[in-house]
Design an enzyme around this catalytic site. Structure first.
Site, short mmCIF file in Angstrom:
data_model
loop_
_atom_site.label_atom_id
_atom_site.label_comp_id
_atom_site.label_asym_id
_atom_site.label_seq_id
_atom_site.Cartn_x
_atom_site.Cartn_y
_atom_site.Cartn_z
N GLU A 16 15.40 -7.90 8.68
CA GLU A 16 14.55 -7.54 7.55
C GLU A 16 15.41 -6.95 6.44
O GLU A 16 15.88 -5.82 6.55
CB GLU A 16 13.48 -6.54 7.99
CG GLU A 16 12.52 -6.15 6.88
CD GLU A 16 11.41 -5.25 7.36
OE1 GLU A 16 10.96 -4.39 6.58
OE2 GLU A 16 10.99 -5.39 8.53
N ASP A 76 6.52 -9.28 6.09
CA ASP A 76 5.85 -7.99 6.01
C ASP A 76 5.03 -7.99 4.73
O ASP A 76 5.58 -7.93 3.62
CB ASP A 76 6.86 -6.84 6.02
CG ASP A 76 7.16 -6.36 7.43
OD1 ASP A 76 6.71 -7.01 8.39
OD2 ASP A 76 7.87 -5.35 7.57
N HIS A 83 7.40 0.05 16.33
CA HIS A 83 8.69 0.60 16.74
C HIS A 83 8.47 1.37 18.04
O HIS A 83 7.36 1.81 18.33
CB HIS A 83 9.25 1.58 15.71
CG HIS A 83 9.36 1.07 14.32
ND1 HIS A 83 8.27 0.92 13.49
CD2 HIS A 83 10.44 0.70 13.58
CE1 HIS A 83 8.67 0.48 12.31
NE2 HIS A 83 9.98 0.33 12.34
N ASP A 114 4.91 0.58 -0.34
CA ASP A 114 4.19 -0.03 0.79
C ASP A 114 2.68 -0.08 0.56
O ASP A 114 1.89 0.33 1.42
CB ASP A 114 4.49 0.71 2.10
CG ASP A 114 5.86 0.37 2.66
OD1 ASP A 114 6.43 -0.65 2.24
OD2 ASP A 114 6.37 1.13 3.51
N HIS A 138 10.38 -4.84 -0.50
CA HIS A 138 11.84 -4.84 -0.45
C HIS A 138 12.40 -5.84 -1.45
O HIS A 138 13.47 -5.59 -2.04
CB HIS A 138 12.32 -5.18 0.95
CG HIS A 138 12.00 -4.13 1.97
ND1 HIS A 138 12.35 -4.26 3.30
CD2 HIS A 138 11.36 -2.94 1.86
CE1 HIS A 138 11.94 -3.18 3.96
NE2 HIS A 138 11.33 -2.38 3.11
N ASP A 142 6.82 4.73 17.64
CA ASP A 142 5.43 4.69 17.18
C ASP A 142 4.48 4.84 18.36
O ASP A 142 3.44 5.49 18.25
CB ASP A 142 5.11 3.36 16.48
CG ASP A 142 5.97 3.08 15.29
OD1 ASP A 142 6.42 4.04 14.64
OD2 ASP A 142 6.19 1.89 14.98
N ASP A 151 2.74 -4.34 6.70
CA ASP A 151 3.61 -3.16 6.64
C ASP A 151 3.20 -2.39 5.39
O ASP A 151 3.91 -2.34 4.39
CB ASP A 151 5.07 -3.59 6.58
CG ASP A 151 6.03 -2.41 6.68
OD1 ASP A 151 5.54 -1.26 6.76
OD2 ASP A 151 7.25 -2.62 6.67
#
EC number: 5.3.1.5
Length: 439
Positions: free
Chosen positions: A230, A294, A99, A307, A269, A102, A337
């Protein structure tokens, strides 16, 4: 400056190796059905979890010990770039993702934020010249800052919509500058807490307008990355608009965006949406919408996005089966991820975690390829639906019948018998392949 002095280049040493800093199953040059493992798997490092995550949680402060955290501000951002490319080189990983915030700190204004980005992007571009690691995808963070409290592209505030658009505009420019193969949209705040104060129709319409404008600008600057959505059902909002692949696909179709986007599917997710990972991959695949992955896993006993690094080889096998059936991920890849656990706070743990994830998907790849070569699941499915290859079943599939003809057929039937689904046999067969592929 070196940040991982005690760690050498991670090599493949085979399943019998006791070296914790070696791959046991991931052999990047090994050929599987005409492609190397590296070409099949297209692994990526998530910049945020690996280089900015401090391992704090709602109940405690961060525990991560990172040698670059002695710096602050832009010096910290530059140190992270140095650490990142050393990490990429030692892990021999082909891709990374980030991102905007980041890689560079957000400034006091949009102008200052963009200037910070320009400085770090120039540094990353220089490092990429001497590196084999490329940018799988980039995106912008339109969810952390308080301005996005009510959403970004779905915000009730037109000024926020404009600010979010300006950030994505810059993100697309950064992606083009660094040669990103994809561009991701994750709508962390694109949803609602309650319908009592929400104009859902306006928010969805505006979200679609935002996506169309993003694609228009990408075309304007000749940025040819694959656009990816996503899905995630909740967290941080109570209900996110891109709940899962099915709802996301309906949204794309409704707003004539289905030819612009594919999906970046995250395992955790899928868990939050009440699906298996392979369900989401399969649904995307059969609609030609599987773009990237991911790679992580969720904790089955917890209701939030944990995660974790992938280690469940049953799941990685079924995931790789779907990816192989899709003829690979095209421009996409397997981005980790995932974050190390709060108790795994050393810099060395970052290597252990990625090695485990890469080995887990390497196992999944080899087992899935064997399953495909032997047509284990294909034969099961074809046999189960064989009634649609003949007689009235063939007429149904080919559109050559109607309710009148179907009623006539039904009236000729005596008792209908059903074969066993033999699910236990199928699961045992998968276990057999899991246990014998590396025997």
């Amino acid at each position: 400056m070196s940040y991982f002095n005690e760690i050498g280049t991670i090599q493949y040493e085979g399943a019998k190796s006791d070296n914790p800093f070696a791959f046991k199953f991931y052999n990047p040059t090994e050929s599987i059905n005409g492609q190397t493992m590296e070409e099949h798997l297209r692994f990526g490092v998530a910049y945020w979890h690996t280089f900015t995550e401090d391992l704090s949680d709602p109940f405690g402060n961060g525990t991560a010990i990172r040698p670059w955290d002695k710096f602050n501000g832009m010096d910290l951002a530059k140190a992270r770039v140095e650490a990142a490319f050393e990490f990429f080189e030692k892990l021999q990983i082909p891709y990374f993702c980030f991102h905007d915030v980041d890689i560079a700190p957000e400034g006091s204004s949009l102008k200052e934020s963009n200037e910070n980005l320009d400085t770090v992007v120039a540094m990353i571009k220089e490092y990429m010249k001497d590196s084999k690691t490329k940018l799988l995808w980039n995106t912008v963070n339109n969810f952390t800052h308080p301005r996005f409290v009510h959403g970004a592209a779905s915000s009730n505030n037109a000024d926020v919509f404009a600010y979010a658009a300006a950030k994505v505009k810059k993100g697309l420019e950064v992606g083009k500058e660094l040669g990103a193969e994809n561009y991701v949209f994750w709508g962390g705040r694109e949803g609602y807490e309650t319908l009592l104060n929400t104009n859902m129709k306006l928010e969805l319409d505006n979200l679609a307008r935002f996506f169309h404008m993003a694609k228009d600008y990408a075309n304007e600057i000749d940025f040819n990355a694959q656009f990816l959505i996503e899905p995630k059902p909740k967290e941080p909002t109570s209900h996110q608009y891109d709940f899962d692949v099915a709802s996301g696909y309906a949204f794309l179709q409704n707003y004539d965006l289905q030819d612009t986007f594919k999906f970046n599917i995250e395992a955790n997710h899928a868990t939050l949406a009440g699906h298996t990972f392979e369900h989401e991959l399969h649904y995307a695949r059969i609609h030609n919408m599987l773009g990237s992955v991911d790679a992580n896993q969720g904790h089955p006993l917890l209701g939030w996005d944990t995660d974790e690094f992938p280690s469940d080889i049953y799941t990685t096998t079924l995931a790789m089966y779907e990816i192989l059936k899709n003829d690979g991920l095209g421009k996409g890849g397997l981005n980790f991820d995932a974050k190390v656990r709060r108790g795994s706070f050393t810099a060395e743990d970052l290597f252990h975690a990625h090695i485990a994830g890469m080995d887990s998907f390497a196992i999944g790849l080899k087992v899935a390829q064997r399953l495909m070569d032997d047509r284990v699941l294909e034969n099961v499915v074809e046999d189960r639906y064989r009634s649609f290859n003949q007689g009235i079943g063939r007429d149904i599939v080919s559109g050559k019948t109607d309710f009148h003809q179907l009623e006539k057929h039904a009236l000729t039937l005596s008792e209908i018998t059903q074969p066993s689904g033999q699910l236990e046999v199928i699961k045992n067969k998968i276990n057999q392949y899991l246990l014998t592929t590396f025997a």
